[in-house]
Design a protein around this motif. Structure first.
Motif, PDB file in Angstrom:
ATOM      1  N   LEU A   1    -109.364 -42.782  74.311  1.00  0.00           N
ATOM      2  CA  LEU A   1    -107.907 -42.838  74.116  1.00  0.00           C
ATOM      3  C   LEU A   1    -107.514 -43.632  72.866  1.00  0.00           C
ATOM      4  CD1 LEU A   1    -106.755 -43.644  77.780  1.00  0.00           C
ATOM      5  CD2 LEU A   1    -107.252 -41.397  76.754  1.00  0.00           C
ATOM      6  N   CYS A   2    -106.517 -43.134  72.204  1.00  0.00           N
ATOM      7  CA  CYS A   2    -105.914 -43.855  71.076  1.00  0.00           C
ATOM      8  C   CYS A   2    -104.429 -43.560  71.067  1.00  0.00           C
ATOM      9  CB  CYS A   2    -106.538 -43.443  69.745  1.00  0.00           C
ATOM     10  SG  CYS A   2    -105.993 -44.526  68.393  1.00  0.00           S
ATOM     11  N   ASN A   3    -103.637 -44.537  70.650  1.00  0.00           N
ATOM     12  CA  ASN A   3    -102.191 -44.336  70.545  1.00  0.00           C
ATOM     13  C   ASN A   3    -101.811 -43.735  69.196  1.00  0.00           C
ATOM     14  OD1 ASN A   3    -103.056 -46.854  69.453  1.00  0.00           O
ATOM     15  ND2 ASN A   3    -100.933 -47.506  69.296  1.00  0.00           N
ATOM     16  N   LEU A   4    -102.778 -43.664  68.258  1.00  0.00           N
ATOM     17  CA  LEU A   4    -102.532 -42.986  66.981  1.00  0.00           C
ATOM     18  C   LEU A   4    -103.393 -41.724  66.924  1.00  0.00           C
ATOM     19  CD1 LEU A   4    -102.447 -46.006  64.474  1.00  0.00           C
ATOM     20  CD2 LEU A   4    -100.578 -44.996  65.794  1.00  0.00           C
ATOM     21  N   HIS A   5    -103.222 -40.932  65.865  1.00  0.00           N
ATOM     22  CA  HIS A   5    -104.004 -39.703  65.722  1.00  0.00           C
ATOM     23  C   HIS A   5    -104.147 -39.399  64.231  1.00  0.00           C
ATOM     24  CE1 HIS A   5     -99.820 -38.130  65.843  1.00  0.00           C
ATOM     25  NE2 HIS A   5     -99.731 -38.916  66.890  1.00  0.00           N
ATOM     26  N   CYS A   6    -104.930 -40.276  63.577  1.00  0.00           N
ATOM     27  CA  CYS A   6    -105.091 -40.206  62.122  1.00  0.00           C
ATOM     28  C   CYS A   6    -105.811 -38.915  61.730  1.00  0.00           C
ATOM     29  CB  CYS A   6    -105.900 -41.400  61.642  1.00  0.00           C
ATOM     30  SG  CYS A   6    -105.215 -42.968  62.208  1.00  0.00           S
ATOM     31  N   ARG A   7    -105.375 -38.307  60.647  1.00  0.00           N
ATOM     32  CA  ARG A   7    -105.885 -36.969  60.368  1.00  0.00           C
ATOM     33  C   ARG A   7    -107.319 -36.973  59.860  1.00  0.00           C
ATOM     34  NH1 ARG A   7    -102.494 -33.423  58.093  1.00  0.00           N
ATOM     35  NH2 ARG A   7    -104.388 -32.259  57.749  1.00  0.00           N
ATOM     36  N   TRP A   8    -107.837 -38.133  59.397  1.00  0.00           N
ATOM     37  CA  TRP A   8    -109.245 -38.182  58.979  1.00  0.00           C
ATOM     38  C   TRP A   8    -110.115 -38.906  60.000  1.00  0.00           C
ATOM     39  CZ3 TRP A   8    -109.582 -43.247  59.278  1.00  0.00           C
ATOM     40  CH2 TRP A   8    -108.547 -44.035  58.813  1.00  0.00           C
ATOM     41  N   CYS A   9    -109.599 -39.207  61.171  1.00  0.00           N
ATOM     42  CA  CYS A   9    -110.318 -40.008  62.177  1.00  0.00           C
ATOM     43  C   CYS A   9    -111.721 -39.450  62.430  1.00  0.00           C
ATOM     44  CB  CYS A   9    -109.521 -40.006  63.478  1.00  0.00           C
ATOM     45  SG  CYS A   9    -110.364 -40.904  64.809  1.00  0.00           S
ATOM     46  N   ASP A  10    -112.716 -40.335  62.386  1.00  0.00           N
ATOM     47  CA  ASP A  10    -114.094 -39.879  62.629  1.00  0.00           C
ATOM     48  C   ASP A  10    -114.518 -40.081  64.084  1.00  0.00           C
ATOM     49  OD1 ASP A  10    -114.353 -42.595  62.617  1.00  0.00           O
ATOM     50  OD2 ASP A  10    -115.834 -42.700  61.012  1.00  0.00           O
ATOM     51  N   THR A  11    -113.567 -40.500  64.932  1.00  0.00           N
ATOM     52  CA  THR A  11    -113.847 -40.564  66.377  1.00  0.00           C
ATOM     53  C   THR A  11    -112.776 -39.762  67.115  1.00  0.00           C
ATOM     54  OG1 THR A  11    -112.670 -42.677  66.500  1.00  0.00           O
ATOM     55  CG2 THR A  11    -115.076 -42.777  66.311  1.00  0.00           C
ATOM     56  N   ASP A  12    -112.509 -38.574  66.597  1.00  0.00           N
ATOM     57  CA  ASP A  12    -111.439 -37.739  67.147  1.00  0.00           C
ATOM     58  C   ASP A  12    -111.744 -37.273  68.570  1.00  0.00           C
ATOM     59  OD1 ASP A  12    -113.423 -36.503  65.495  1.00  0.00           O
ATOM     60  OD2 ASP A  12    -112.448 -34.586  65.810  1.00  0.00           O
TER      61      ASP A  12
ATOM     62  N   GLY B   1    -113.230 -47.835  69.632  1.00  0.00           N
ATOM     63  CA  GLY B   1    -112.586 -46.675  70.255  1.00  0.00           C
ATOM     64  C   GLY B   1    -112.579 -45.507  69.301  1.00  0.00           C
ATOM     65  N   GLY B   2    -111.460 -44.743  69.388  1.00  0.00           N
ATOM     66  CA  GLY B   2    -110.195 -44.986  70.074  1.00  0.00           C
ATOM     67  C   GLY B   2    -109.581 -46.356  69.782  1.00  0.00           C
ATOM     68  N   GLU B   3    -108.632 -46.701  70.639  1.00  0.00           N
ATOM     69  CA  GLU B   3    -107.976 -48.006  70.514  1.00  0.00           C
ATOM     70  C   GLU B   3    -108.299 -48.827  71.757  1.00  0.00           C
ATOM     71  OE1 GLU B   3    -106.414 -49.991  68.257  1.00  0.00           O
ATOM     72  OE2 GLU B   3    -106.676 -51.279  70.002  1.00  0.00           O
TER      73      GLU B   3
ATOM     74  N   PRO C   1    -105.373 -51.717  59.885  1.00  0.00           N
ATOM     75  CA  PRO C   1    -104.066 -51.055  59.822  1.00  0.00           C
ATOM     76  C   PRO C   1    -104.193 -49.729  59.082  1.00  0.00           C
ATOM     77  CG  PRO C   1    -103.963 -53.320  58.982  1.00  0.00           C
ATOM     78  CD  PRO C   1    -105.399 -52.948  59.091  1.00  0.00           C
ATOM     79  N   LYS C   2    -103.457 -48.752  59.538  1.00  0.00           N
ATOM     80  CA  LYS C   2    -103.536 -47.430  58.915  1.00  0.00           C
ATOM     81  C   LYS C   2    -102.493 -47.289  57.808  1.00  0.00           C
ATOM     82  CE  LYS C   2    -106.866 -46.613  61.577  1.00  0.00           C
ATOM     83  NZ  LYS C   2    -107.703 -47.790  61.371  1.00  0.00           N
ATOM     84  N   LEU C   3    -102.904 -46.651  56.726  1.00  0.00           N
ATOM     85  CA  LEU C   3    -102.033 -46.425  55.575  1.00  0.00           C
ATOM     86  C   LEU C   3    -101.429 -45.012  55.663  1.00  0.00           C
ATOM     87  CD1 LEU C   3    -104.386 -47.877  52.793  1.00  0.00           C
ATOM     88  CD2 LEU C   3    -102.563 -49.064  54.054  1.00  0.00           C
TER      89      LEU C   3
ATOM     90  N   THR D   1    -112.168 -39.135  70.896  1.00  0.00           N
ATOM     91  CA  THR D   1    -111.543 -40.086  71.817  1.00  0.00           C
ATOM     92  C   THR D   1    -110.077 -39.737  72.107  1.00  0.00           C
ATOM     93  OG1 THR D   1    -110.877 -41.601  70.037  1.00  0.00           O
ATOM     94  CG2 THR D   1    -113.047 -41.985  71.040  1.00  0.00           C
ATOM     95  N   TRP D   2    -109.507 -38.783  71.347  1.00  0.00           N
ATOM     96  CA  TRP D   2    -108.077 -38.511  71.548  1.00  0.00           C
ATOM     97  C   TRP D   2    -107.613 -37.078  71.265  1.00  0.00           C
ATOM     98  CZ3 TRP D   2    -105.923 -36.672  67.070  1.00  0.00           C
ATOM     99  CH2 TRP D   2    -106.578 -36.996  65.867  1.00  0.00           C
ATOM    100  N   ASN D   3    -108.399 -36.303  70.535  1.00  0.00           N
ATOM    101  CA  ASN D   3    -107.882 -34.983  70.124  1.00  0.00           C
ATOM    102  C   ASN D   3    -108.221 -33.937  71.192  1.00  0.00           C
ATOM    103  OD1 ASN D   3    -106.470 -33.249  68.527  1.00  0.00           O
ATOM    104  ND2 ASN D   3    -108.100 -32.927  67.034  1.00  0.00           N
TER     105      ASN D   3
ATOM    106  N   THR E   1    -109.655 -52.799  66.158  1.00  0.00           N
ATOM    107  CA  THR E   1    -108.327 -52.364  66.601  1.00  0.00           C
ATOM    108  C   THR E   1    -107.510 -51.842  65.419  1.00  0.00           C
ATOM    109  OG1 THR E   1    -106.247 -53.074  67.640  1.00  0.00           O
ATOM    110  CG2 THR E   1    -107.460 -54.756  66.423  1.00  0.00           C
ATOM    111  N   ASN E   2    -106.566 -50.942  65.734  1.00  0.00           N
ATOM    112  CA  ASN E   2    -105.702 -50.426  64.667  1.00  0.00           C
ATOM    113  C   ASN E   2    -104.513 -51.350  64.404  1.00  0.00           C
ATOM    114  OD1 ASN E   2    -103.762 -49.793  66.688  1.00  0.00           O
ATOM    115  ND2 ASN E   2    -104.549 -47.710  66.913  1.00  0.00           N
ATOM    116  N   GLY E   3    -104.395 -52.436  65.143  1.00  0.00           N
ATOM    117  CA  GLY E   3    -103.376 -53.441  64.843  1.00  0.00           C
ATOM    118  C   GLY E   3    -101.977 -53.074  65.301  1.00  0.00           C
TER     119      GLY E   3
HETATM  120  S1  SF4 Z   1    -109.380 -44.272  66.507  1.00  0.00           S
HETATM  121 FE1  SF4 Z   1    -108.639 -45.347  64.670  1.00  0.00          FE
HETATM  122  S2  SF4 Z   1    -108.804 -43.824  63.033  1.00  0.00           S
HETATM  123 FE2  SF4 Z   1    -108.951 -42.724  64.990  1.00  0.00          FE
HETATM  124  S3  SF4 Z   1    -106.840 -42.070  65.445  1.00  0.00           S
HETATM  125 FE3  SF4 Z   1    -107.156 -44.044  66.455  1.00  0.00          FE
HETATM  126  S4  SF4 Z   1    -106.409 -45.542  64.972  1.00  0.00           S
HETATM  127 FE4  SF4 Z   1    -106.719 -43.667  63.847  1.00  0.00          FE
END
Ligand code: SF4
Length: 250
Positions: free
Chosen positions: A34-45, A98-100, A149-151, A47-49, A128-130
């Motif tokens: 699980l993650c509360n974000l969904h970064c488009r380059w995430c290498d642990t997708d 994670g994930g987060e 932190p994500k940019l 966990t959430w996609n 953590t993603n902060g």
């Molecule tokens: S695990 Fe990290 S990189 Fe991947 S979506 Fe979550 S915050 Fe973004």
């Protein structure tokens, strides 16, 4: 608690820390789902996609890429099993990732308590993603926070990827380091603005090239070394990508 699944079990593995101030040290990684974000380059997708979600990913360009069936990539596992699994390795540094991981703080606190009951020497790092505030108990139990932190390059809206109160609290926490994933000059400018806005000292900042292969790392690193020297940031490679590429569980 809900962890990422690797083959038939939880994604818990003994490896070398590949990033941040502990890079090169042996460590046991425990990956939360699980993650509360969904970064488009995430290498642990994984966990959430999950299937049924609307999130986009860079890998969508690959016709073979499919969202994951949640049951295939996650596993519900009791805290006690995590503790005994982690304690079975000949290592006392643990990275909660994670994930987060801060989405499951209460359960992590039980894991940490269980580990330290076996051996008080366990050292706990948290990636953590902060965007999630640690509870006082969790903050006190953890030895090191690797805050990333994500940019804008993440594709996430600013209001979702930046929670000022959380960033400020980590900026003041001597246990916290900030690790930014960057691709080039635009990201460098954003890091400068971000660190100034949130009073993050340069000595707490690590800048790391984005990439899932050595070639990608080299390409992005070329634009980051000079800014790191100029601004007093620590350049940080991705050791695990150099050693093992995009492989999971190592
Ligand atoms: S695990 Fe990290 S990189 Fe991947 S979506 Fe979550 S915050 Fe973004």
């Amino acid at each position: 608690m809900l962890l990422a699944r690797l083959n038939d079990g939880p994604e818990i593995f003994f490896t070398l820390q590949g990033e941040g101030v502990s890079a090169g040290l042996s460590a046991i990684f425990v990956r939360a789902a699980l993650c509360n974000l969904h970064c488009r380059w995430c290498d642990t997708d994984h966990t959430w996609n999950f299937e049924g979600t609307p999130w986009q990913h860079d890998k969508d360009a690959d016709p073979a890429y499919r969202k994951y069936r949640k049951a295939d990539v996650t596993i519900e596992i009791p805290v006690g099993e995590i503790v005994s699994h982690v304690a079975s390795f000949p290592c006392r540094r643990v990275v909660l990732t994670g994930g987060e991981p801060l989405l499951q703080q209460e359960a992590w606190l039980e894991v940490i308590t269980g580990l330290r009951a076996i051996d008080p020497a366990f050292v706990l790092e948290v990636e953590t993603n902060g965007t999630k505030m640690p509870t006082p108990e969790f903050r006190s139990a953890v030895n090191q926070f690797n805050v990333s932190p994500k940019l804008g390059n993440s594709g996430m809206e600013a209001r979702l990827r930046t929670v000022p109160a959380v960033i400020s609290s980590f900026a003041e926490d001597p246990k916290a380091w900030f690790k930014f994933v960057a691709r080039g000059p635009d990201d460098v400018a954003e890091i400068l603005a971000f660190t100034a806005e949130h009073n993050i000292p340069a000595g707490k900042v690590l800048v790391m090239p984005e990439g899932r292969s050595s070639a990608e790392l080299d390409h992005h690193a070329a634009a980051l070394t000079a800014p790191c020297m100029l601004h007093g940031w620590r350049f940080c490679d991705r050791l695990h990508v150099r050693l093992w590429g995009d492989k999971r569980g190592v």
